[in-house]
Design a protein around this motif. Structure first.
Motif, PDB file in Angstrom:
ATOM      1  N   ASP A  24       0.538  -1.276   0.094  1.00  0.00           N
ATOM      2  CA  ASP A  24       0.491  -0.159   0.164  1.00  0.00           C
ATOM      3  C   ASP A  24       1.057   1.194   0.353  1.00  0.00           C
ATOM      4  OD1 ASP A  24      -1.370   1.931   0.802  1.00  0.00           O
ATOM      5  OD2 ASP A  24      -2.678   1.326   1.659  1.00  0.00           O
ATOM      6  N   ARG A  25       0.604   1.896  -1.036  1.00  0.00           N
ATOM      7  CA  ARG A  25       1.656   3.144  -1.368  1.00  0.00           C
ATOM      8  C   ARG A  25       1.521   3.770  -0.336  1.00  0.00           C
ATOM      9  NH1 ARG A  25       3.665   4.445  -6.103  1.00  0.00           N
ATOM     10  NH2 ARG A  25       2.172   3.253  -7.022  1.00  0.00           N
ATOM     11  N   ARG A  26       0.702   4.527   1.003  1.00  0.00           N
ATOM     12  CA  ARG A  26       0.213   4.903   1.510  1.00  0.00           C
ATOM     13  C   ARG A  26       1.068   4.637   2.902  1.00  0.00           C
ATOM     14  NH1 ARG A  26      -5.970   5.017   2.627  1.00  0.00           N
ATOM     15  NH2 ARG A  26      -5.509   3.239   2.980  1.00  0.00           N
ATOM     16  N   ARG A  27       1.734   3.570   3.097  1.00  0.00           N
ATOM     17  CA  ARG A  27       2.270   2.981   4.365  1.00  0.00           C
ATOM     18  C   ARG A  27       3.596   2.440   4.220  1.00  0.00           C
ATOM     19  NH1 ARG A  27      -1.851   0.992   7.505  1.00  0.00           N
ATOM     20  NH2 ARG A  27      -4.258   0.894   6.666  1.00  0.00           N
ATOM     21  N   PHE A  28       4.168   2.822   3.464  1.00  0.00           N
ATOM     22  CA  PHE A  28       5.160   2.754   3.158  1.00  0.00           C
ATOM     23  C   PHE A  28       6.248   4.031   2.987  1.00  0.00           C
ATOM     24  CE2 PHE A  28       3.933  -0.800   3.037  1.00  0.00           C
ATOM     25  CZ  PHE A  28       4.706  -2.271   4.439  1.00  0.00           C
ATOM     26  N   PRO A  29       6.976   4.429   3.287  1.00  0.00           N
ATOM     27  CA  PRO A  29       8.425   5.892   2.353  1.00  0.00           C
ATOM     28  C   PRO A  29       8.212   5.455   1.229  1.00  0.00           C
ATOM     29  CG  PRO A  29       9.217   4.841   4.263  1.00  0.00           C
ATOM     30  CD  PRO A  29       8.122   3.981   4.660  1.00  0.00           C
TER      31      PRO A  29
END
Length: 292
Positions: free
Chosen positions: A168-173
């Protein structure tokens, strides 16, 4: 949807339909559209091929939620006819039991055990989709997760096991996503029906679906290829990772070749199916290379 630079140029980018036995693939998705169509296609292909399929879904979703979303995605409605034992919905938390703390070694042992059990039960392979939301769910550090991804190659050596790691793009830098994209031999297009065109050294690589919806992009890419390769430089159109190729797109390719200078080398690399379509349109490019 924003994209990562590493995704755009990854040499192993392909649509999920082209995943092969023993592939280890990276999938990056937006939280509001978590690629259920891609995951459903991956699951469905495994069921059809007689493989055991395990989905370790997002931790905030129940097994019923995951099953419902997969079956709502195009192409998996008929999967309800398969024995529930062939399609297993679980979580990383359940996979590593009785341990509660994640370690790469523990996970690898459990995957190996699952693969051995699948062989013993007569399945042709084992495939898993792992949503990386387990990292936060289990309180694991990013360094632990990244180490696991970089050193997991031994799981895939015999071609029996394949895996999608879904982020999930939102959860990882973003730097972590970039690094993990590079760490995986394969990088999946995040949606079915997408088309990605990669350029380099007079070569256009067409990845995904060249259909009615993507025909303008396909034509643009061909135009740029011939324009940027100079008046007489050799060009290659690589269709080996193209899924569907419409008659319209095939005809556009043949028109571009016909308009190029007679002395200009033009090579087309494609599957036997795509070659048959080009021939049925009445022309076989002189530089046609058929693979597979």
């Amino acid at each position: 949807m924003g994209g990562l630079a590493g995704e755009a140029q990854h040499p192993g980018t392909l649509p999920v339909q082209h995943m092969g036995a023993g592939d280890h693939a990276f999938l990056c998705y937006d939280g509001d559209a978590p690629g259920w169509d891609v995951l459903a296609a991956f699951v469905w292909a495994g069921l059809v091929r007689g493989e055991k399929v395990i989905v370790l879904g997002p931790p905030h979703l129940t097994e019923a939620d995951v099953r419902a979303r997969l079956q709502e995605a195009p192409g998996l409605a008929a999967a309800s006819g398969y024995e529930r034992t062939q399609l297993e919905l679980s979580s990383m938390r359940q996979l590593i039991l009785p341990q509660r703390r994640f370690t790469a070694d523990r996970q690898w042992r459990r995957i190996t055990e699952e693969a051995e059990a699948a062989r013993a039960e007569g399945y042709s392979g084992l495939r898993t989709c792992i949503d990386m939301g387990w990292v936060a769910d289990l309180g694991a550090g990013l360094d632990v997760m990244m180490d696991r991804e970089r050193r997991a190659g031994h799981l895939f050596t015999d071609g029996f096991y394949s895996e999608i790691c879904a982020y999930d793009r939102r959860r990882f830098p973003e730097p972590v996503l970039e690094a993990m994209c590079r760490a995986h031999p394969r990088n999946l297009l995040p949606r079915l029906g997408q088309l990605r065109c990669l350029y380099g050294n007079g070569t256009l690589r067409v990845i995904g679906e060249a259909d009615l919806a993507t025909a303008p992009r396909f034509a643009e890419a061909l135009s740029a290829l011939f324009r940027n390769s100079g008046a007489s430089g050799p060009v290659t159109v690589d269709l080996r990772r193209t899924g569907f190729l419409s008659a319209e797109c095939a005809a556009e390719l043949l028109r571009r070749i016909a308009r190029s200078a007679p002395e200009r080398p033009v090579r087309v690399r494609c599957s036997a199916g795509h070659a048959l379509l080009l021939r049925r349109l009445g022309v076989e490019p002189a530089g046609l290379e058929v693979t597979g």
